[in-house]
Design a protein around this motif. Structure first.
Motif, mmCIF file in Angstrom:
data_model
loop_
_atom_site.group_PDB
_atom_site.id
_atom_site.type_symbol
_atom_site.label_atom_id
_atom_site.label_comp_id
_atom_site.label_asym_id
_atom_site.label_seq_id
_atom_site.Cartn_x
_atom_site.Cartn_y
_atom_site.Cartn_z
ATOM 1 N N TYR A 106 0.830 -1.203 0.000
ATOM 2 C CA TYR A 106 0.000 0.000 0.000
ATOM 3 C C TYR A 106 0.873 1.264 0.000
ATOM 4 C CZ TYR A 106 -4.723 -1.857 0.537
ATOM 5 O OH TYR A 106 -5.943 -2.453 0.303
ATOM 6 N N ARG A 107 1.990 1.197 0.737
ATOM 7 C CA ARG A 107 2.892 2.371 0.760
ATOM 8 C C ARG A 107 3.443 2.630 -0.633
ATOM 9 N NH1 ARG A 107 3.004 4.215 5.647
ATOM 10 N NH2 ARG A 107 2.425 2.711 7.238
ATOM 11 N N GLY A 108 3.787 1.551 -1.336
ATOM 12 C CA GLY A 108 4.249 1.679 -2.720
ATOM 13 C C GLY A 108 3.150 2.280 -3.586
ATOM 14 N N GLY A 109 1.929 1.822 -3.368
ATOM 15 C CA GLY A 109 0.785 2.327 -4.131
ATOM 16 C C GLY A 109 0.557 3.802 -3.877
ATOM 17 N N LEU A 110 0.704 4.204 -2.607
ATOM 18 C CA LEU A 110 0.531 5.614 -2.260
ATOM 19 C C LEU A 110 1.597 6.463 -2.963
ATOM 20 C CD1 LEU A 110 -0.597 8.020 -0.638
ATOM 21 C CD2 LEU A 110 0.832 7.301 1.288
ATOM 22 N N ALA A 111 2.834 5.958 -2.969
ATOM 23 C CA ALA A 111 3.926 6.703 -3.623
ATOM 24 C C ALA A 111 3.613 6.895 -5.103
ATOM 25 C CB ALA A 111 5.244 5.952 -3.451
ATOM 26 N N LEU A 112 3.129 5.845 -5.757
ATOM 27 C CA LEU A 112 2.802 5.954 -7.185
ATOM 28 C C LEU A 112 1.653 6.946 -7.396
ATOM 29 C CD1 LEU A 112 3.061 2.205 -8.291
ATOM 30 C CD2 LEU A 112 4.598 4.076 -8.908
ATOM 31 N N ALA A 113 0.663 6.863 -6.521
ATOM 32 C CA ALA A 113 -0.475 7.776 -6.633
ATOM 33 C C ALA A 113 -0.004 9.230 -6.482
ATOM 34 C CB ALA A 113 -1.525 7.436 -5.588
ATOM 35 N N LYS A 114 0.941 9.448 -5.572
ATOM 36 C CA LYS A 114 1.462 10.811 -5.358
ATOM 37 C C LYS A 114 2.218 11.315 -6.586
ATOM 38 C CE LYS A 114 1.788 11.566 -0.447
ATOM 39 N NZ LYS A 114 2.649 11.495 0.737
ATOM 40 N N HIS A 115 2.793 10.376 -7.332
ATOM 41 C CA HIS A 115 3.459 10.753 -8.584
ATOM 42 C C HIS A 115 2.435 10.875 -9.719
ATOM 43 C CE1 HIS A 115 7.672 10.598 -7.394
ATOM 44 N NE2 HIS A 115 7.448 9.480 -6.734
ATOM 45 N N GLY A 116 1.149 10.834 -9.360
ATOM 46 C CA GLY A 116 0.087 11.029 -10.356
ATOM 47 C C GLY A 116 -0.281 9.757 -11.091
ATOM 48 N N TYR A 117 0.130 8.605 -10.548
ATOM 49 C CA TYR A 117 -0.140 7.356 -11.233
ATOM 50 C C TYR A 117 -1.331 6.626 -10.626
ATOM 51 C CZ TYR A 117 1.475 4.467 -14.868
ATOM 52 O OH TYR A 117 1.567 3.851 -16.069
ATOM 53 N N PRO A 118 -2.449 6.477 -11.359
ATOM 54 C CA PRO A 118 -3.634 5.836 -10.757
ATOM 55 C C PRO A 118 -3.336 4.417 -10.283
ATOM 56 C CG PRO A 118 -4.169 6.804 -12.889
ATOM 57 C CD PRO A 118 -2.676 6.858 -12.751
ATOM 58 N N THR A 119 -3.466 4.216 -8.991
ATOM 59 C CA THR A 119 -3.165 2.912 -8.396
ATOM 60 C C THR A 119 -4.275 2.536 -7.420
ATOM 61 O OG1 THR A 119 -0.822 3.461 -8.540
ATOM 62 C CG2 THR A 119 -1.402 1.630 -7.096
ATOM 63 N N ILE A 120 -4.717 1.296 -7.512
ATOM 64 C CA ILE A 120 -5.739 0.793 -6.577
ATOM 65 C C ILE A 120 -5.125 -0.355 -5.777
ATOM 66 C CG2 ILE A 120 -8.043 -0.263 -6.351
ATOM 67 C CD1 ILE A 120 -8.239 2.509 -7.596
ATOM 68 N N GLY A 121 -5.322 -0.354 -4.467
ATOM 69 C CA GLY A 121 -4.779 -1.404 -3.600
ATOM 70 C C GLY A 121 -5.861 -2.389 -3.185
ATOM 71 N N LEU A 122 -5.519 -3.664 -3.221
ATOM 72 C CA LEU A 122 -6.412 -4.703 -2.680
ATOM 73 C C LEU A 122 -5.733 -5.307 -1.465
ATOM 74 C CD1 LEU A 122 -7.540 -6.701 -5.869
ATOM 75 C CD2 LEU A 122 -8.232 -4.444 -5.098
ATOM 76 N N PRO A 123 -6.422 -5.363 -0.328
ATOM 77 C CA PRO A 123 -5.784 -5.884 0.885
ATOM 78 C C PRO A 123 -5.579 -7.388 0.809
ATOM 79 C CG PRO A 123 -8.100 -5.441 1.311
ATOM 80 C CD PRO A 123 -7.841 -5.023 -0.107
ATOM 81 N N GLY A 124 -4.330 -7.812 0.769
ATOM 82 C CA GLY A 124 -4.045 -9.246 0.698
ATOM 83 C C GLY A 124 -2.937 -9.589 1.666
ATOM 84 N N THR A 125 -3.282 -10.099 2.801
ATOM 85 C CA THR A 125 -2.305 -10.560 3.796
ATOM 86 C C THR A 125 -2.997 -11.455 4.803
ATOM 87 O OG1 THR A 125 -0.950 -9.909 5.690
ATOM 88 C CG2 THR A 125 -2.577 -8.312 4.982
ATOM 89 N N ILE A 126 -2.346 -12.553 5.145
ATOM 90 C CA ILE A 126 -2.980 -13.442 6.126
ATOM 91 C C ILE A 126 -3.074 -12.766 7.494
ATOM 92 C CG2 ILE A 126 -2.255 -15.552 4.930
ATOM 93 C CD1 ILE A 126 -0.298 -15.934 7.419
ATOM 94 N N ASP A 127 -2.212 -11.763 7.730
ATOM 95 C CA ASP A 127 -2.222 -11.086 9.037
ATOM 96 C C ASP A 127 -3.522 -10.308 9.293
ATOM 97 O OD1 ASP A 127 0.284 -12.075 9.310
ATOM 98 O OD2 ASP A 127 1.315 -10.152 9.445
ATOM 99 N N ASN A 128 -4.227 -9.976 8.211
ATOM 100 C CA ASN A 128 -5.482 -9.213 8.292
ATOM 101 C C ASN A 128 -5.286 -7.829 8.918
ATOM 102 O OD1 ASN A 128 -8.264 -9.563 7.529
ATOM 103 N ND2 ASN A 128 -8.808 -9.422 9.691
ATOM 104 N N ASP A 129 -4.098 -7.249 8.732
ATOM 105 C CA ASP A 129 -3.790 -6.032 9.491
ATOM 106 C C ASP A 129 -3.818 -4.735 8.684
ATOM 107 O OD1 ASP A 129 -1.560 -6.579 7.993
ATOM 108 O OD2 ASP A 129 -0.117 -6.325 9.613
ATOM 109 N N ILE A 130 -4.541 -4.745 7.564
ATOM 110 C CA ILE A 130 -4.668 -3.507 6.788
ATOM 111 C C ILE A 130 -5.831 -2.693 7.365
ATOM 112 C CG2 ILE A 130 -5.221 -2.580 4.481
ATOM 113 C CD1 ILE A 130 -2.582 -3.857 4.418
ATOM 114 N N PRO A 131 -5.607 -1.411 7.653
ATOM 115 C CA PRO A 131 -6.744 -0.617 8.139
ATOM 116 C C PRO A 131 -7.796 -0.415 7.035
ATOM 117 C CG PRO A 131 -4.735 0.730 7.983
ATOM 118 C CD PRO A 131 -4.353 -0.658 7.606
ATOM 119 N N GLY A 132 -9.003 -0.070 7.452
ATOM 120 C CA GLY A 132 -10.053 0.242 6.476
ATOM 121 C C GLY A 132 -10.756 -0.964 5.891
#
Ligand code: F6P
Length: 320
Positions: A106-132
Motif C-alpha cells: 500500500y505504501r508503494g501504491g501511495l507513492a505511485l499515486a502521489k506521482h500522479g499514477y492511478p493505483t488501486i490497492g487490494l488488501p491481501g495478507t494473512i495477518d489481516n492487518d490492513i486498516p479500512g
C-alpha cells in the motif's frame, strides 16, 4: 483507460491468484489490455512485465500462492525506485495499476499515486492487518489452516494431559490468534493488543487441571514473543512441561477458501471499475457486507488496524 497492470507484493496470501484472475478477466471484459508484473515492485523496477490473456489466468482460482510471484522490496520506498518503476510503466504504456498485498504494498501504491499514477490497492495478507477493512484476502484460508492444526494438537494434548503453546503468525496483529483461539476452544489467547501476566497464565492452567481439564492450549501471536521464549518464561511459574508448536509458513499456503476467492473476485473486479473511471490512490475494503474505497493517504496516516478484541473477552468467558 486502455491498458492496466497488476502485481502482488509482500508476503503471499491464498486468494491472490483469484484476485489477479478477476482483474485480468474484468479488464478484458471492459475492453482493456491487462499486464502482469512479476515479483511485485522488484519486477516493476526491473521491467519484468508481460501481457496476460484469458488463458493465463485459467485454472488459477483454486491455487494458493501467487503465480505472479511476490517479493519484499524496501528499495521501492525511495524516490529513485519509484521513478524507475514509473519509467517502466510508461515504457509499456500502462495507465493504471492494481497492487495486491499488505502494508508495504500500500505504501508503494501511495507513492505511485502521489506521482500522479492511478493505483488501486487490494488488501491481501494473512495477518489481516490492513486498516479500512474487516477482512483481507488470505485471512480466512489461514485461520482455517491453523484451526486444522489446533484440532489435531488438542487430540494429543488431551491424551497426554499437556499444555501446548501454538505460535501463529501475525507480525504485529492478533487477528489470527483471536479467531483461531475462539474457533479452536483454546484456553488462552496471547496477542500484542492485550497485556498479559505470566503468573495469571500459569494459574489459569493450574486451575483448569484442578477442575479435571485434560489439556491446555495457548494460542500465541508471534508479535508478542516466540513460542520457545514463552514456554521458558512460563516454566518459571511451575512445572508445565509445555510443548511448543510453531506453525510458520504453512499458514501462508493452500487452496483459498470460498470466502477468500469470492472476496478476491469482488475486489479485483471493483479495482478495474475504479481505474476505468480514472480513479486512483484508493485501497479497497469490506466493512460489514459493504465494499468501501479508502484514500491511501488517510488509510496509512490516520487509520490504524484493530482486531476484534471483543473475541478476547468472549474467549475468557467461554473457554477457560
Ligand atoms: O505476510 C505476513 C507474514 O506472514 C507475517 O505474519 C510474518 O511475520 C511474515 O509475513 C513472515 O515474512 P517472511 O515470509 O518474509 O519471513
Amino acid at each position: 483507460m486502455k491498458r492496466i497492470a497488476v502485481l502482488t507484493s509482500g508476503g503471499d496470501a491464498p486468494g491472490m491468484n483469484a484476485a489477479v484472475r478477476a482483474v485480468v478477466r474484468k479488464g478484458l471484459y471492459e475492453g482493456m489490455e491487462v499486464y502482469g508484473i512479476n515479483y511485485g515492485y522488484a519486477g516493476l523496477v526491473a521491467g519484468d512485465i508481460r501481457k496476460l490473456t484469458r488463458r493465463d489466468v485459467g485454472d488459477k482460482i483454486s491455487r494458493g500462492g501467487t503465480f505472479l510471484y511476490s517479493a519484499r522490496y524496501p528499495e521501492f520506498a525511495t524516490e529513485e525506485g519509484q521513478l524507475r518503476g514509473i519509467e517502466q510503466l510508461k515504457k509499456f504504456g500502462i495507465e493504471g495499476l492494481v497492487v495486491i498485498g499488505g502494508d508495504g504494498s500500500y505504501r508503494g501504491g501511495l507513492a505511485l499515486a502521489k506521482h500522479g499514477y492511478p493505483t488501486i490497492g487490494l488488501p491481501g495478507t494473512i495477518d489481516n492487518d490492513i486498516p479500512g477493512t474487516d477482512y483481507c484476502i488470505g485471512f480466512d484460508t489461514a485461520i482455517n489452516t491453523v484451526l486444522d492444526s489446533v484440532d489435531k494438537i488438542r487430540d494429543t494434548a488431551t491424551s497426554h494431559v499437556r499444555t501446548f503453546i501454538v505460535e501463529v503468525m501475525g507480525r504485529n496483529a492478533g487477528d489470527i490468534a483471536l479467531w483461531t483461539g475462539v474457533a479452536g476452544g483454546a484456553e488462552q489467547i496471547i496477542i500484542p493488543e492485550k497485556e498479559f501476566n505470566m503468573e495469571e497464565v500459569a494459574s489459569t492452567i493450574q486451575k483448569g487441571r484442578e477442575r479435571g481439564k485434560k489439556h491446555s492450549i495457548i494460542i500465541l501471536a508471534e508479535g508478542v514473543m516466540n513460542g520457545n521464549d514463552f514456554a521458558e518464561k512460563l516454566s518459571e511459574y511451575g512445572d508445565h512441561h509445555a510443548r511448543v508448536t510453531v506453525l510458520g509458513h504453512v499458514q501462508r499456503g493452500g487452496s483459498p477458501t470460498a470466502r477468500d476467492r469470492v472476496l478476491a473476485s469482488i475486489f479485483g473486479a471493483k479495482a478495474v471499475d475504479l481505474l476505468k473511471e480514472g480513479k486512483g490512490g484508493l485501497g479497497l475494503g469490506i466493512i460489514g457486507s459493504k465494499i468501501v474505497e479508502n484514500d491511501f493517504e488517510d488509510l496509512l496516516q490516520n487509520q490504524k488496524h484493530m482486531p476484534d478484541v471483543s473475541l478476547y473477552k468472549l474467549n475468557q468467558e467461554i473457554s477457560y
